[in-house]
Design an enzyme around this catalytic site. Structure first.
Site, PDB file in Angstrom:
ATOM      1  N   SER B  18      63.566  -3.876  22.485  1.00 30.40           N
ATOM      2  CA  SER B  18      62.744  -3.355  23.356  1.00 30.40           C
ATOM      3  C   SER B  18      62.411  -2.098  22.901  1.00 30.40           C
ATOM      4  O   SER B  18      62.067  -1.178  23.472  1.00 30.40           O
ATOM      5  CB  SER B  18      63.440  -3.117  24.688  1.00 30.40           C
ATOM      6  OG  SER B  18      64.521  -2.500  24.659  1.00 30.40           O
ATOM      7  N   CYS B 133      56.698  -1.263   6.429  1.00 33.43           N
ATOM      8  CA  CYS B 133      55.284  -0.822   6.540  1.00 33.43           C
ATOM      9  C   CYS B 133      54.799  -0.556   5.069  1.00 33.43           C
ATOM     10  O   CYS B 133      53.729  -0.669   4.800  1.00 33.43           O
ATOM     11  CB  CYS B 133      55.164   0.400   7.546  1.00 33.43           C
ATOM     12  SG  CYS B 133      56.233   1.618   7.056  1.00 33.43           S
TER      13      CYS B 133
END
Lengths: 585, 299
Positions: B18, B133
């Site tokens: 989360s 990324c």
């Protein structure tokens, strides 16, 4: 608080920025021998950005970390061996752990001052090893002393042995240093260090101030050798400290020998404060950016000071060298280099000139008369660069098209037309002068519309080829030779070594960007056995106006300059000059 | 797979974790026409991300992977946003229960998928890794540059990728895992492009925060024109822009030296969870959604 001082020699690491990260191993060894004799506390070696940093981004090193460290290790006994590590460049497994095995005593773990947390995982591993660890807070001017302290307290808890404040942009002064160092010294238990850069000429004063304020670990370089404006000069600092009665533990006399040795070898180019490094400092930029700024300024034709201002506003940190090119690209076209001052119309006449062999000592041979064909162009050129299209063509060498070749005389040749008899004369001349035969393989670099290639073929040479960077020129070539010409930058020729018996570069060299000349000549040398460069040069009275005659001229040098340049670049075949006189109407 | 239906129009998804990546995924899934968020399973119901999940997900759990397995019948696809280490254990449980997973951690296990290069391969694997990324931003360009170079008779010798991300977008996990990031990204580049590689990461403290920027260098032997290089990479760039419009060529391919290609990209995010500067977050979450959509027909 004044106590003992450890002078830490960063010549071979920070100096590597200035030396293109290629200080030879033999000098590393000799430098370390000297350091031992002088009694220097520690010597830092390696690529300018530390372990694992050999890269296109910052600069490639011809030596591996292992070679550099082992060389220094073998020369050092009492003097400790240090390296620099920046997380993000080096990793523990591939760079740091091997360095421990090679025998490094001290690790300087560098991070941007506000980003020390990227070193935590490395420190967790490193501080449990039997090595000394010093955290280096780089670009310290970008933090307040309170921020520096809170970062330092965490690092102290991680178990580092010292914390060093790096003035990487050389923009602190004595008041700043006093403020920061005394604040840290009052609140930390570990050793405090200071690493000064000399952009504002304050490195010695700052380093001395840091000692007075409680720093015990002071970095300095022999001859001040370092990135950009250079570092604190070791021999000056040590001498000054001795004069003030501070025991540096150094043999100053040996230090001077070391300085002499260094300045006659790897630090032959002395660091200096110049407008670029001062501007870097004022904009809070890492001094080591200087070389990249100058290169980017050249590649994109942008004022270096505009780049510096832009980078400063973006807070670019050490290690972000790529952003220099990004910035230059974004600024390209924003500053006008060409003045349109309405100028004077010019006309010109040509003087054929022959330089005897004896005048050209280091170049094989210089020869023969050159005939020029421009006399038919009767119109004059003035400085009128209003046309955006022309500007585009001028600035984009490969886009040279209609305006350059066949537009008006204001924008280029004013009609690049064939004069077959002239080209045939030249072809016959070179064929006899150089004993070229039917099967000689010949290349003309910068062939434009291929007139010379055509003339060679008409005079019996079967294997003649041409290259030019302009697609327009080649597409305008006559059908007889089109298939022998191709669009190609002279910087990379698609031919095997020594493929051509003879290579010609007619009227081309002066249009090659100066930075590209070495590559251009290297390629010429590589693909040909012999070559001839024909270079137009201004007559003594036309030096100033020459640039306007040759609109694309990147290199408007005199013939003497050219000879020096060609010799320096190792060119060793034929060259000839055409002297051009320009008459102002 | 899961749910027992062969063909369905919507995917029922679960998210593990989360943190920021998960929270960005909630919003992207919410916008997707094809994915329903059934479960967000983390370890702490009081975390900001768990509380927020209540308004995006049908159910929220603090039992982590155990609850994903328990409700496996309700789930077609799992997004793992935990950590590289946790993913290794998660995967062995998911795989034993025939659950397919898209892995957003830099674990390096599983098949590496770059949508602009090999999205079709995703269907054949049950553990799909999105690398990093830096990998998502650079590999599409590098792969097509190297492919073009080889097709034109040149040989790529070495590639280098240097990314800068804003300090604000680099959480503690990123910072602690910086070595992992470098090693995984470099390995993946070498695998995709079959060439030696180096990866550099800089964290920039500038304020306002910088967008993610990635610079690419390729050393090669042979010769090419800058124009052709630009053409070689324009398709993958357009492809990525379809799912991440903030992916932009900042410096088009340029021969900085005769045998060195340089180009630079900036990546702005959608600004769903973190602001647009955090392109480093969006490039990977957007890729995850892209892959999930690709898998839809399969599920």
């Amino acid at each position: 608080m004044r106590g003992f001082v450890k002078l830490h020699d960063s010549t071979l690491r920070d100096g590597n920025h200035a030396a293109g990260h290629s200080i030879p191993l033999s000098y590393i060894q000799l430098h370390c021998d000297f350091a031992e004799k002088c009694g220097i506390h520690s010597v830092e070696v390696g690529h300018g950005n530390g372990l694992g940093a050999s890269s296109l981004q910052v600069g490639l090193s011809p030596y591996s970390d292992e070679e550099i460290i082992s060389t220094a290790r073998s020369a050092l006994n009492n003097t400790k061996l240090a390296v620099h590590v920046i997380p993000g460049f080096a990793t523990y497994d591939s760079d740091v752990s091997p360095a421990i095995d090679y025998g490094v005593d001290i690790f300087r773990v560098g991070t941007h001052c506000t980003e020390a947390s990227i070193s935590y995982s490395l420190l967790d591993k490193l501080c449990s090893q039997r090595v000394e660890v010093v955290s280096a807070l780089m670009m310290s001017h970008m933090s307040t002393k309170e921020e520096l302290l809170s970062a330092s307290l965490i690092l102290q808890d991680k178990g580092v042995n010292g914390i060093s404040i790096y003035d990487s942009a050389g923009c602190l002064d004595q008041d700043d240093v006093k403020d920061i160092i005394s604040y840290l010294a009052d609140n930390l238990d570990v050793q405090i260090g200071f690493h000064g850069h000399n952009n504002l000429g304050l490195a010695i004063a700052n380093s001395f101030q840091s000692y007075i304020s409680g720093a015990s670990l002071i970095d300095a370089s022999i001859c001040g050798f370092g990135a950009g404006a250079g570092n604190t000069q070791l021999e000056t600092l040590a001498s000054y400290m001795e004069k003030k009665g501070i025991d540096t533990g150094l043999d100053i006399c040996e230090l001077f020998y070391m300085s002499d040795f260094a300045s006659s070898t790897y630090c032959s180019i002395k660091p200096a404060t110049d407008p670029i490094t001062i501007a870097c400092s004022l904009n809070g930029l890492f001094s080591g950016f200087k070389k990249h700024i100058l290169k980017a300024s050249k590649v994109y034709d942008v004022d270096p000071f505009l780049i510096i201002r832009d980078l400063g506003s973006k807070k670019i940190v050490a290690g972000q060298e790529d952003q220099i090119y990004v910035s230059a690209k974004s600024l390209a076209g924003s500053n006008e280099k060409i003045n349109s001052d309405g100028g004077k119309p010019l006309s010109f006449q040509l003087i054929n000139n022959v330089f005897p062999y004896s005048q050209v000592k280091n170049i094989d041979k210089v020869l023969f008369e050159r005939r020029r064909f421009y006399s038919e162009c009767s119109t004059c050129r003035d400085y009128d660069f209003d046309s955006n299209l022309l500007k585009f063509e001028i600035n984009n060498i490969s886009e040279r098209g209609f305006h350059y070749y066949d537009g008006s005389r204001e924008t280029g040749y004013g009609g690049y037309n064939p004069f077959p008899e002239k080209w045939n004369d030249l072809a016959r001349l070179v064929i006899s002068e150089f004993n070229l035969g039917v099967s000689s393989k010949i290349l003309d670099i910068g062939c434009a519309k291929g007139f010379f290639v055509e003339a060679l073929i008409n005079n019996g040479i079967k294997d003649a080829w041409g290259t030019d960077i302009s697609k327009y020129a080649i597409e305008s070539a006559s059908l007889n030779v089109r298939q022998r010409l191709f669009v190609q930058s002279g910087l990379r020729l698609p031919f095997p070594d020594k493929y051509f018996d003879f290579l010609f570069s007619l009227d081309t060299l002066q249009e090659i960007p100066f930075n590209d000349l070495p590559f251009f000549l290297k390629e010429i040398k590589r693909v040909s056995n012999k070559s001839l460069l024909l270079i137009p040069v201004p007559s003594p009275s036309s030096i100033d106006s020459f640039k306007s005659w040759s609109i694309m001229s990147e290199c408007s040098f005199t013939k003497e300059d050219w000879l020096v340049i060609l010799k320096d670049l190792g060119y060793n075949s034929y060259v000839s000059f055409t002297e051009i006189e320009i008459l102002v109407n | 797979m899961g749910g027992g239906q062969t063909m369905q129009s919507r995917i029922k998804a679960a998210i593990l974790g989360s943190g920021h990546i998960s929270r960005d995924l909630y919003r992207k899934i919410d916008r997707s026409e094809f994915i329903d968020l059934e479960l967000v399973a983390s370890r702490n119901l009081k975390s900001e991300g768990s509380i927020e999940a209540l308004s995006f997900s049908r159910s929220v759990s603090d039992k982590g992977i155990e609850d994903v397995i328990r409700y496996r019948e309700e789930i077609d696809l799992v997004f793992d946003c935990t950590s590289a280490k946790a993913h290794i254990d998660n995967y062995s449980l998911l795989s034993a229960n025939q659950l397919r997973v898209i892995d957003l951690t830099p674990s390096g296990i599983g098949i590496g998928i770059i949508p602009a290069v090999n999205i079709a391969e995703a269907k054949e694997h049950d553990n799909i890794n999105l690398i990093s990324c830096g990998g998502q931003s650079s590999i599409p360009i590098l792969y097509h540059l190297c492919k073009y170079l080889r097709e034109s008779g040149c040989i790529p010798d070495y590639v280098e990728v240097s990314s800068a991300i804003s300090s604000k977008s680099a959480g503690m996990a990123t910072r602690y895992n910086i070595d992992n990031y470098i090693i995984q990204t470099s390995n993946s580049i070498s695998k995709f492009c079959k060439v030696r590689s180096k990866v550099i990461l800089n964290i920039n403290p500038g304020d306002p925060p910088i967008k993610m920027e990635t610079s690419i260098s390729v050393l090669f032997s042979g010769l090419v024109s800058e124009h052709d290089l630009l053409q070689a990479i324009s398709k993958p760039i357009e492809y990525i822009q379809r799912y991440l419009p903030g992916y932009r060529l900042l410096v088009e391919p340029r021969l900085l030296e005769p045998h060195r290609i340089f180009c630079s990209i900036s990546v702005a995010g959608h600004g769903h969870h973190l602001p647009a500067y955090a392109g480093n977050l969006d490039i990977i979450t957007s890729a995850a959604i892209q892959v999930a959509h690709e898998l839809r027909a399969e599920l």
